[in-house]
Design an enzyme around this catalytic site. Structure first.
Site, mmCIF file in Angstrom:
data_model
loop_
_atom_site.group_PDB
_atom_site.id
_atom_site.type_symbol
_atom_site.label_atom_id
_atom_site.label_comp_id
_atom_site.label_asym_id
_atom_site.label_seq_id
_atom_site.Cartn_x
_atom_site.Cartn_y
_atom_site.Cartn_z
ATOM 1 N N LYS A 52 32.443 46.153 41.516
ATOM 2 C CA LYS A 52 33.312 45.084 42.018
ATOM 3 C C LYS A 52 34.710 45.643 42.318
ATOM 4 O O LYS A 52 35.319 45.322 43.339
ATOM 5 C CB LYS A 52 33.388 43.936 40.999
ATOM 6 C CG LYS A 52 32.076 43.159 40.923
ATOM 7 C CD LYS A 52 31.974 42.234 39.728
ATOM 8 C CE LYS A 52 30.554 41.661 39.638
ATOM 9 N NZ LYS A 52 30.321 40.843 38.441
ATOM 10 N N GLN A 96 32.984 38.957 32.928
ATOM 11 C CA GLN A 96 31.667 39.562 33.093
ATOM 12 C C GLN A 96 30.743 39.131 31.956
ATOM 13 O O GLN A 96 31.094 39.239 30.782
ATOM 14 C CB GLN A 96 31.808 41.101 33.130
ATOM 15 C CG GLN A 96 30.523 41.845 33.388
ATOM 16 C CD GLN A 96 29.952 41.589 34.791
ATOM 17 O OE1 GLN A 96 30.668 41.602 35.781
ATOM 18 N NE2 GLN A 96 28.647 41.342 34.855
ATOM 19 N N ASP A 119 33.358 33.103 40.456
ATOM 20 C CA ASP A 119 31.924 33.291 40.168
ATOM 21 C C ASP A 119 31.153 31.991 40.438
ATOM 22 O O ASP A 119 29.926 31.994 40.505
ATOM 23 C CB ASP A 119 31.723 33.678 38.688
ATOM 24 C CG ASP A 119 31.406 35.164 38.523
ATOM 25 O OD1 ASP A 119 31.021 35.798 39.523
ATOM 26 O OD2 ASP A 119 31.532 35.669 37.396
#
Ligand code: NAD
Length: 293
Positions: A52, A96, A119
């Site tokens: 990322k 994460q 997200d």
């Protein structure tokens, strides 16, 4: 049979995002800023966050990775989230997953300001998505939609069978493809589905997201079907330097000849997931979903 090339679609999307970022910075606006919080030292999570970060640099975003120790408490993580929610220099951030077992993932997700939830996991974004309102879409389902769009695959009136009902892949992609514009008739299968083989074999479009290597075999797939393989399972291999290789949920070699389109693993859905995160961050920086802060 066409093999869907996720790397090609992702490269085209990266070029588009870079051009948009250049326009923003040329006009004096700051480049979009994405922050990733990584708790602990899980190998796969470190790899994902690394990818990322690399993609942010490629498209010209500002990128910050906050690496926190495994012993970080839930209260400490919530404090970091509150600070990021309030920080006007941060457009979007992700935590994460998975988190260490002493931290509630749900509490953490709900603490993220939905306007920065790139997200797309916050219940407000999920609810807005289900209602067909502007929202940040979860990255993997959004990546699948981008692949279908790029290859101009006709979805209207098709029977789409999704295998797997997770909140991050199966359930949202099933919902999105049933919405206006995509117009599929969707069947969502899971571990308790009866006659799974027959149900999957009736699908014009099959989306496999169950996390079982090579689960979908040729006898389960209709001639001419579109097969999207989301699964990623690491298995030992004596043919690679690393000692392992990645397998999808579909037995590619035997299923591919029956398909009209199929995604490979790796190089299919995977590369698109990060692109969707970048697209959400760009939208956050522009205030496209919730307006300018
Ligand atoms: P999950 O474990 O949260 O959910 C799996 C789902 O599959 C469950 O709903 C379960 O009911 C269903 N299932 C399990 N066994 C089944 C069976 N025998 N028959 C029918 N259904 C069954 O998984 P997830 O997080 O949705 O991930 C699924 C796979 O996709 C994993 O391999 C994961 O690594 C991969 N993944 C890939 C990407 C990507 O970017 N390509 C992103 C997310 C997840």
């Amino acid at each position: 049979m066409t093999i869907i090339d996720g790397k090609e679609v992702a490269a085209a999307a990266r070029r588009e995002i870079s051009a948009e970022v250049r326009k923003m910075t040329d006009s004096g606006a700051p480049a979009p800023h994405l922050v990733a919080i990584l708790v602990g030292s899980d190998g796969a999570s470190q790899t994902y966050v690394g990818h990322k970060e690399k993609c942010c640099h490629e498209v010209g975003f500002r990128s910050t990775v906050m690496r926190l120790p495994q012993e970080t408490t839930q209260a400490e993580l919530l404090e970091k989230i509150a600070a990021l929610n309030a920080d006007v220099n941060v457009d979007g951030f992700i935590v994460q997953l998975p988190l260490p077992p002493h931290i509630s993932e749900q509490k953490i997700i709900e603490a993220i300001d939905q306007r920065k939830d790139v997200d797309g996991f916050h219940p407000v974004n999920t609810g807005r998505m289900i209602s067909g309102l502007p929202s940040y879409l979860p990255a993997t389902p959004d990546g699948i939609l981008s692949l279908l769009k790029y290859y101009q695959i006709d979805t209207a009136g098709k029977h789409c069978v999704v295998i797997g009902r997770s909140n991050i892949v199966g359930r949202p992609i099933a919902n999105l493809l049933s919405q206006k514009g995509w117009d599929c008739t969707v069947t969502l299968c899971h571990s308790r589905t009866a006659n799974l083989k027959e149900v999957v074999a009736s699908g014009d479009i099959v989306i496999a997201a169950l996390g079982r290597a090579e689960f979908v075999t040729a006898d389960m797939v209709k001639e001419g079907a579109v097969v999207i393989d989301v699964g990623i399972t690491r298995v030992p291999s004596d043919k690679t330097k690393s000692g392992w290789k990645l397998l999808g949920d579909v037995k590619f070699d035997e299923v591919a000849p029956k398909c009209s389109y199929i995604t490979p693993v790796p190089g299919g859905v995977g590369p698109m997931t990060i692109i969707s995160l970048m697209q959400n961050t760009l939208r956050a920086a522009r205030g496209e979903v919730y307006g300018k802060r």
